[in-house]
Enzyme design. Structure first.
Site, PDB file in Angstrom:
ATOM      1  N   ARG A   1       3.020 -10.315   7.198  1.00  0.00           N
ATOM      2  CA  ARG A   1       4.402 -10.220   7.686  1.00  0.00           C
ATOM      3  C   ARG A   1       4.546  -9.496   9.023  1.00  0.00           C
ATOM      4  NH1 ARG A   1       7.716  -9.057   2.081  1.00  0.00           N
ATOM      5  NH2 ARG A   1       6.628 -10.630   0.905  1.00  0.00           N
TER       6      ARG A   1
ATOM      7  N   PRO B   1       0.829  -1.195   0.000  1.00  0.00           N
ATOM      8  CA  PRO B   1       0.000   0.000   0.000  1.00  0.00           C
ATOM      9  C   PRO B   1       0.874   1.260   0.000  1.00  0.00           C
ATOM     10  CG  PRO B   1      -0.357  -1.331   1.987  1.00  0.00           C
ATOM     11  CD  PRO B   1       0.755  -1.947   1.224  1.00  0.00           C
ATOM     12  N   GLU B   2       0.691   2.064  -1.045  1.00  0.00           N
ATOM     13  CA  GLU B   2       1.335   3.377  -1.099  1.00  0.00           C
ATOM     14  C   GLU B   2       0.206   4.403  -1.024  1.00  0.00           C
ATOM     15  OE1 GLU B   2       4.154   3.526  -4.383  1.00  0.00           O
ATOM     16  OE2 GLU B   2       4.470   1.371  -4.267  1.00  0.00           O
TER      17      GLU B   2
ATOM     18  N   LYS C   1       1.631   7.380   3.941  1.00  0.00           N
ATOM     19  CA  LYS C   1       0.999   6.055   3.944  1.00  0.00           C
ATOM     20  C   LYS C   1       0.397   5.741   5.305  1.00  0.00           C
ATOM     21  CE  LYS C   1       4.750   4.895   0.844  1.00  0.00           C
ATOM     22  NZ  LYS C   1       6.106   4.303   0.789  1.00  0.00           N
TER      23      LYS C   1
ATOM     24  N   ARG D   1      16.357  -1.306  -3.720  1.00  0.00           N
ATOM     25  CA  ARG D   1      15.036  -1.772  -4.132  1.00  0.00           C
ATOM     26  C   ARG D   1      15.054  -2.309  -5.559  1.00  0.00           C
ATOM     27  NH1 ARG D   1      14.334  -2.181   0.327  1.00  0.00           N
ATOM     28  NH2 ARG D   1      13.466  -0.681   1.764  1.00  0.00           N
TER      29      ARG D   1
END
Length: 299
Positions: free
Chosen positions: A138, A2-3, A58, A289
DNA sequence: AAGATTGTTGCTTA
DNA sequence: TTAAGCAACAATCT
């Protein structure tokens, strides 16, 4: 992941679903996800109701009143956090959503049955039968309750928001002056611009024709201007399409985000570039990344 | 079966 | 002093 667009979608949806409804019960299965006082968590929230849901970057901000004071429940979904709201009992299948196949289907956005499942770590009940599940495979996400002062400190750490008035070309230019890091790392910094993550940064840089490895200070004014404009337009479009589902994201009804259909480079390594149609999208590591780009269209 | 996955923090280095 | 770089974190999939 989710951004900004995904969190904005959740914020808007949940605002329609849970505002001004009394929190009648809270079940916490993973206490470590509560980062503020555990004993005060239920004490503060039980019997209260959220009167506003806000977002910065976020981070979700649920406002409620405790006595005469306003307090705030902050929720960060990190990588795999989900909010699922169930208005009826129909979706609740008695806690058996735990097969490998089923949890995979669930994470991919196909919310067919099974709540709570083994990833439902915190559960809010509103009134008699409405339930909000906080799922997180997670366990990176968190909840915490803060005061107004604490909230202000946290808010001040965030950079400009692509959707707000102060997101102007002038401000953008100022922030990006003389920075010696690469453009990808810089766009990911939440204290510079809030809300961008790995997916949207790759998409913005592709749309702008700028290589993610370029040093910020070395960008021409024209290139920087494109990054600015594309940040605004891509974020707006992604919100319009209710965000991107790549692996785990679903909205508060368990539905996938439709911006996935518009992704041009993220996850498209080894396929032909949709723009030049003659070069393969490459995937390399930048700023730690996974980074996707077209070596022909981006310079 | 080791490596990749990513958002954020906090430590180290320049 | 400030900025940049990077390991660490967690759990799961490939």
């Amino acid at each position: 992941m989710p951004e900004l667009p995904e969190v904005e979608t959740i914020k808007n949806d949940l605002s329609q679903k849970v505002l001004n409804k009394k929190i009648s019960k809270i079940v916490i299965k993973k206490p470590k996800l509560v980062k503020s006082s555990y004993t005060n968590f239920k004490k503060d929230l039980l019997g209260a109701s959220f009167f506003e849901i806000d977002r910065i970057g976020k981070l979700l901000i649920f406002s409620f009143r405790k006595g005469k004071k306003e307090k705030y429940l902050l929720v960060h979904l990190k990588m795999t956090g989900q909010f699922i709201f169930v208005g009826h009992n129909s979706l609740v299948a008695g806690g058996h959503a735990n097969s490998k196949e089923e949890s995979k289907r669930y994470r991919m956005g196909g919310l067919e049955k099974g709540l709570p499942n083994k990833f439902s770590h915190i559960i809010f009940y509103f009134g008699e039968k409405e339930i909000l599940y906080f799922n997180d495979m997670r366990q990176f996400g968190y909840m915490k309750i803060v005061t107004k002062d604490e909230l202000d400190i946290i808010k001040n750490k965030y950079g400009i928001e692509p959707l707000q008035k102060n997101f102007t070309w002038k401000n953008f230019q100022k922030i990006f002056q003389n920075k010696k890091t690469n453009i990808k790392a810089f766009l990911l910094k939440q204290d510079v611009i809030s809300g961008l993550g790995n997916i949207y940064v790759d998409e913005i840089l592709f749309a702008s024709g700028v290589l993610p490895t370029r040093t910020v200070a070395a960008l021409s004014e024209g290139e920087l201007r494109k990054v600015f404009e594309n940040t605004k337009s891509i974020i707006k479009k992604a919100i319009k399409y209710r965000g991107t589902t790549f692996s785990d994201y679903v909205d508060s009804s368990g539905k996938r985000g439709n911006f996935s259909d518009f992704l041009k480079v993220y996850g498209k390594q080894k396929t032909l570039c949709p723009k030049c149609a003659r070069t393969e999208i490459l995937k390399i590591k930048v700023a730690g990344r996974g980074t996707h780009f077209c070596p022909y269209c981006q310079n």
